[in-house]
Structure formats: C-alpha cells, structure tokens
Design an enzyme around this catalytic site. Structure first.
Site, mmCIF file in Angstrom:
data_model
loop_
_atom_site.group_PDB
_atom_site.id
_atom_site.type_symbol
_atom_site.label_atom_id
_atom_site.label_comp_id
_atom_site.label_asym_id
_atom_site.label_seq_id
_atom_site.Cartn_x
_atom_site.Cartn_y
_atom_site.Cartn_z
ATOM 1 N N GLY A 29 0.819 -1.208 0.000
ATOM 2 C CA GLY A 29 0.000 0.000 0.000
ATOM 3 C C GLY A 29 0.850 1.254 0.000
ATOM 4 N N ALA A 30 0.225 2.395 0.426
ATOM 5 C CA ALA A 30 0.873 3.716 0.341
ATOM 6 C C ALA A 30 1.425 3.882 -1.076
ATOM 7 C CB ALA A 30 1.959 3.872 1.406
ATOM 8 N N HIS A 32 2.485 4.829 -4.839
ATOM 9 C CA HIS A 32 3.095 6.016 -5.434
ATOM 10 C C HIS A 32 3.351 5.749 -6.916
ATOM 11 C CE1 HIS A 32 6.701 3.611 -5.111
ATOM 12 N NE2 HIS A 32 6.525 3.518 -3.808
ATOM 13 N N HIS A 35 4.753 2.347 -7.940
ATOM 14 C CA HIS A 35 3.765 1.267 -8.029
ATOM 15 C C HIS A 35 2.915 1.433 -9.293
ATOM 16 C CE1 HIS A 35 4.145 1.323 -3.464
ATOM 17 N NE2 HIS A 35 4.401 0.064 -3.756
ATOM 18 N N GLY A 145 9.916 -3.920 -8.557
ATOM 19 C CA GLY A 145 10.733 -2.772 -8.946
ATOM 20 C C GLY A 145 12.211 -2.991 -8.646
ATOM 21 N N GLU A 146 13.050 -2.430 -9.517
ATOM 22 C CA GLU A 146 14.510 -2.538 -9.311
ATOM 23 C C GLU A 146 14.997 -1.663 -8.162
ATOM 24 O OE1 GLU A 146 16.332 -1.750 -13.115
ATOM 25 O OE2 GLU A 146 16.168 -3.871 -13.684
ATOM 26 N N ARG A 185 8.129 5.477 1.827
ATOM 27 C CA ARG A 185 8.740 6.178 2.977
ATOM 28 C C ARG A 185 9.023 7.652 2.688
ATOM 29 N NH1 ARG A 185 11.050 2.296 6.728
ATOM 30 N NH2 ARG A 185 10.562 0.245 5.915
#
Ligand code: PAF
Length: 257
Positions: A29-30, A32, A35, A145-146, A185
């Site tokens: 979640g959260a 961005h 994502h 994701g890398e 974050r």
C-alpha cells in the site's frame, strides 16, 4: 474492480479465472508513481491485473517502523480503480497467518549482506509472504521494482529454486525530479528533506568508490548504513530525518566488480 479480504473468497474467484493471463503486483500500500508504473505494465501485458495490499508484519524487525509505515487505503483503492485493476487482494494478518507463522522461507547467501544484514529477519519475512501470495494468485507474471534490487534478486532465486511457475518481471526505478527513488517512505520526509534526499542518487552515480560515496552522503547529513557494490550495481542505505532510504544504480560498464 473487486476487493477481496478473505483468502477463501479470493481462492474461489481465482478458480474462475482459468482462461486469461494473470498479472500480479504485490504491494504494502501507500501507493506512489513507482507502483503505478508496475501496475500499468501489468495491466498492459495481461488479461487480468491483480494487486495485493498487505503490510506484512513479518518483514518488520522494529515494531515502531511497522506502526509508522504509511497507510492510505482509500487513496490506494481510488488509484487502483483509475488504473483499471480487476482485483485487489487486501487480507488481514489473521488471514495470511491463520496459525501464526509456523513455516518460514530462508536463504543463506544473498540475504547475508546489505538489507539482510542490517534488517535481521527482513528477507525471511519477505520471502515467506511472497511465496504465500504467489501460491494464492498463481499469476503468469509478477512485477517487482529494481529500487528493491536485492529483494528482486532473492525473489527471482526463490521462484527458480522452488519451481514456481510465475515469471518475475523486473521494472526500472521511477524517480522524482531530484533523482530520489519513489518510495512509500518518502511521505515521511519534510519537503526540504525530500529535495535533499535526491543526493543519494546523485552520489551513487558520481562517486568513484563506495567509500567516496559514503563520505559524500555523510557530508550531506545522511546517517549511512552501507554503500556496497554487488551484481554490477552500487547500493546504498542511508537515513535522513530518521527516515531510512535505499537506492541502487547500475555501475558503468568497465567499472563493475
Ligand atoms: O516490496 C514490497 O512492497 C514488499 O516487500 C512486498 C514484496 C510486497 C512483500 O511484502
């Protein structure tokens, strides 16, 4: 878009999806732009796009870190709806760990360095939950994701060694204009901190050695956990304003260890 909270209901839905390719993006979640890029690719390459949102307690060694992990469910669901996701799996910890956690996945070499060394138990938690999610979703492709390159490598290894029939698709890191890698974050940083945090990327791409990168990051006010070269890439983990950030870049050909 359908949202599933129970494993039982999801499994029933999954068994009705035999004829189409299934793409899967696991998240905490959260959401961005990083994502969104994974989900857009998943949407474009598959008949059915599935996203999971589960803040996995098993991968947090510090309960304070788990408590302050950003949770933005309403906004996340709106974003997923706009990205034309078909199914969102949002289980509770009790659904994912109905008997507590009795079985774990562990790995002995790639997890002994960097994030594995600095966050004891982190990869054990990640691999255990990702194995469960891959078994539940049974996707043709899963997108990672890398930015979390060490995680990506370890998941590729696990899928390979356990003969899991899901292709792991690696997607490039999405960055803010300052160079800062998109991360949930980042929302915990002040506006000034967020701008300054872009220097991780700048330092990683310009310093000639890991030692020089560490010195430069410390001079910018970061508290540095590590800067290391592995797999032809340079990795760093460093904190600013008490927020721990990680990033990595490909080393120029000819300088790779
Ligand atoms: O990268 C993440 O967000 C998490 O580690 C993952 C892969 C969703 C497992 O909880």
């Amino acid at each position: 878009m359908r949202v599933w909270n129970s494993v039982e209901q999801w499994v029933e839905r999954r068994s009705a999806l035999s004829a189409q390719t299934i793409g899967f993006v696991p998240t905490m979640g959260a959401l961005h732009r990083g994502h969104a890029a994974l989900i857009e690719r998943c949407r474009a390459e598959n008949g059915i796009a599935v996203v999971s949102i589960f803040v996995n307690p098993l991968q947090f060694n510090d309960p304070k870190d788990l408590d302050r992990y950003p949770r933005t469910m309403e906004r996340d669901l709106m974003l997923l709806e706009n990205l034309n996701v078909d199914d969102v799996f949002v289980p509770s910890p009790a659904e994912m760990y109905p008997q507590g956690c009795r079985f774990y996945v562990e790995e002995a070499s790639s997890t002994a360095i960097m994030e594995g060394l600095h966050r004891p138990g982190f990869f054990k938690g990640v691999m255990t939950v990702v194995l469960k999610l891959l078994n539940l979703v049974r996707a043709d492709r899963a997108y990672f994701g890398e930015k979390d390159f060490q995680q990506l490598k370890i998941i590729q290894g696990m899928v390979n060694d356990f003969f899991i029939p899901t292709e792991i698709v690696a997607c490039p890191t999405v960055r803010e204009p300052s160079g800062l890698a998109e991360s949930s974050r980042n929302a915990l940083l002040s506006a000034a901190g967020r701008e300054r945090a872009g220097s991780i990327f700048q330092v990683l791409t310009s310093a000639s050695t890991p030692e020089q990168a560490r010195t430069q990051l410390e001079a910018c006010g970061f508290s540095v956990d590590y800067v290391e070269d592995h797999w032809g890439r340079r990795f760093a983990a460093a904190s600013l304003e008490g927020v721990r950030l990680i990033d990595n870049v490909a080393l120029p050909a000819g300088t790779r260890p």
